[in-house]
Every structure is written in C-alpha cells, then in structure tokens.
Scaffold this motif. Sequence first.
Motif, PDB file in Angstrom:
ATOM      1  N   ASP A  69      -0.034 -47.231 -24.870  1.00 53.88           N
ATOM      2  CA  ASP A  69      -1.059 -47.099 -23.778  1.00 53.88           C
ATOM      3  C   ASP A  69      -1.497 -45.937 -23.786  1.00 53.88           C
ATOM      4  OD1 ASP A  69      -0.359 -49.676 -23.097  1.00 53.88           O
ATOM      5  OD2 ASP A  69       1.250 -49.119 -21.615  1.00 53.88           O
ATOM      6  N   GLN A  70      -0.831 -44.716 -23.894  1.00 57.93           N
ATOM      7  CA  GLN A  70      -0.972 -43.159 -23.817  1.00 57.93           C
ATOM      8  C   GLN A  70      -1.448 -42.522 -25.249  1.00 57.93           C
ATOM      9  OE1 GLN A  70      -1.667 -41.750 -20.796  1.00 57.93           O
ATOM     10  NE2 GLN A  70      -1.297 -43.857 -20.007  1.00 57.93           N
ATOM     11  N   GLY A  71      -0.875 -43.317 -26.266  1.00 62.06           N
ATOM     12  CA  GLY A  71      -1.008 -42.846 -27.758  1.00 62.06           C
ATOM     13  C   GLY A  71       0.185 -41.834 -27.727  1.00 62.06           C
ATOM     14  N   GLY A  72       0.177 -41.452 -28.963  1.00 58.74           N
ATOM     15  CA  GLY A  72       1.346 -40.574 -29.487  1.00 58.74           C
ATOM     16  C   GLY A  72       2.499 -41.346 -29.912  1.00 58.74           C
ATOM     17  N   GLU A  73       3.556 -40.671 -30.326  1.00 60.78           N
ATOM     18  CA  GLU A  73       4.635 -41.195 -31.225  1.00 60.78           C
ATOM     19  C   GLU A  73       6.136 -40.519 -30.971  1.00 60.78           C
ATOM     20  OE1 GLU A  73       3.463 -39.414 -35.579  1.00 60.78           O
ATOM     21  OE2 GLU A  73       3.261 -41.536 -35.286  1.00 60.78           O
ATOM     22  N   TRP A  74       7.008 -41.181 -31.402  1.00 58.21           N
ATOM     23  CA  TRP A  74       8.211 -40.431 -31.598  1.00 58.21           C
ATOM     24  C   TRP A  74       8.624 -40.586 -32.949  1.00 58.21           C
ATOM     25  CZ3 TRP A  74       7.134 -43.368 -27.502  1.00 58.21           C
ATOM     26  CH2 TRP A  74       7.263 -42.803 -26.176  1.00 58.21           C
ATOM     27  N   GLY A  75       8.772 -39.746 -33.744  1.00 61.76           N
ATOM     28  CA  GLY A  75       8.919 -39.628 -35.127  1.00 61.76           C
ATOM     29  C   GLY A  75      10.042 -38.484 -35.609  1.00 61.76           C
ATOM     30  N   GLY A  76      10.033 -38.350 -36.907  1.00 63.07           N
ATOM     31  CA  GLY A  76      10.787 -37.366 -37.532  1.00 63.07           C
ATOM     32  C   GLY A  76      10.480 -37.142 -38.982  1.00 63.07           C
ATOM     33  N   ARG A  77      11.540 -36.453 -39.766  1.00 66.35           N
ATOM     34  CA  ARG A  77      11.316 -36.318 -41.337  1.00 66.35           C
ATOM     35  C   ARG A  77      11.978 -37.369 -42.081  1.00 66.35           C
ATOM     36  NH1 ARG A  77      11.228 -29.662 -41.015  1.00 66.35           N
ATOM     37  NH2 ARG A  77       9.760 -29.567 -39.533  1.00 66.35           N
ATOM     38  N   ALA A  78      12.767 -38.101 -41.557  1.00 67.55           N
ATOM     39  CA  ALA A  78      13.266 -39.121 -42.442  1.00 67.55           C
ATOM     40  C   ALA A  78      12.311 -40.412 -42.909  1.00 67.55           C
ATOM     41  CB  ALA A  78      14.439 -39.619 -41.685  1.00 67.55           C
ATOM     42  N   PHE A  79      11.734 -40.346 -43.857  1.00 69.45           N
ATOM     43  CA  PHE A  79      10.792 -41.298 -44.267  1.00 69.45           C
ATOM     44  C   PHE A  79      11.042 -42.618 -44.814  1.00 69.45           C
ATOM     45  CE2 PHE A  79       8.640 -37.106 -44.388  1.00 69.45           C
ATOM     46  CZ  PHE A  79       7.665 -37.422 -43.442  1.00 69.45           C
ATOM     47  N   MET A  80      10.671 -43.603 -43.990  1.00 69.69           N
ATOM     48  CA  MET A  80      11.059 -45.131 -44.521  1.00 69.69           C
ATOM     49  C   MET A  80       9.633 -45.796 -44.542  1.00 69.69           C
ATOM     50  SD  MET A  80      14.437 -45.388 -42.327  1.00 69.69           S
ATOM     51  CE  MET A  80      16.103 -44.259 -42.755  1.00 69.69           C
TER      52      MET A  80
END
Length: 131
Positions: A69-80
Amino acid sequence: MTFLGVAPAAADLRLCNKTESQVGVAIGYRDKTEWSTEGWWNLPAKTCETLIPGHLSSRYYYVYAIDYDQGGEWGGRAFMCTREKEFTIRGIADCIARGYERTGFFEIDTGEQRSWTVQLTEPVQQGTGSR
C-alpha cells in the motif's frame, strides 16, 4: 522501513504485520540438504501469520517483505532467489541465470529457540522523540 523486535511464541515461525498496510512476505531457510525460498504470504494490516508451523529446525531464517500500500520493503544483505508470483525455489545461487530475481533478505537469529515471532512495524516518524 525497519523491523522491530522478535519474541518467542508458540512452536512456529510467525510474522506479525503491525503496519497499516497489506504486506507480501517471502522467507528463506536451509532444510536438511539445501537452501530454499518461499513466497508470497499476503498479510493484511494488523494481522499475524504462521510461516513455518511446528518446532523450528534451523537457527537462522531470512525474511523479505514488501509494503503493497505505501511502498517500501524490509530487506537485507542475504541474497536469495524470488519471483513475482507464488514460488518455492530450491537453491540460492545463480538466481538471475535461472530466471529468478535476486533479492536481499534480512537475517533472523532465533538462538535455536523452537519458536519465534517477527514483527514488521512502520518506520519511526519524525517528532516522536525516538530515533
């Protein structure tokens, strides 16, 4: 966006969406033989969902989430590996060459607890006195 706090819960890996938005969630984990990623769980605002039922067999799990709804994300540096539609993907190497997206997940260290709850929260607003 940030994620806030994790706490033991009933024997499951649970994720609680504490935001005012619907979010999409993907997880990554290592089973007995290799890494896997799965998605998408669609969580309405202010709800919780069990992502992995039963006692947890790994210490580390990885989460990636999108605020629809608002855009954005929760992520990090572990690429999968992920993809736009529902998926279960075995292996985390060569995502793009295999036709998937390469996505950064954040790590959850359960400390070898048998259950865990992750809480996604809104970013801290300016003027609240918190940083």
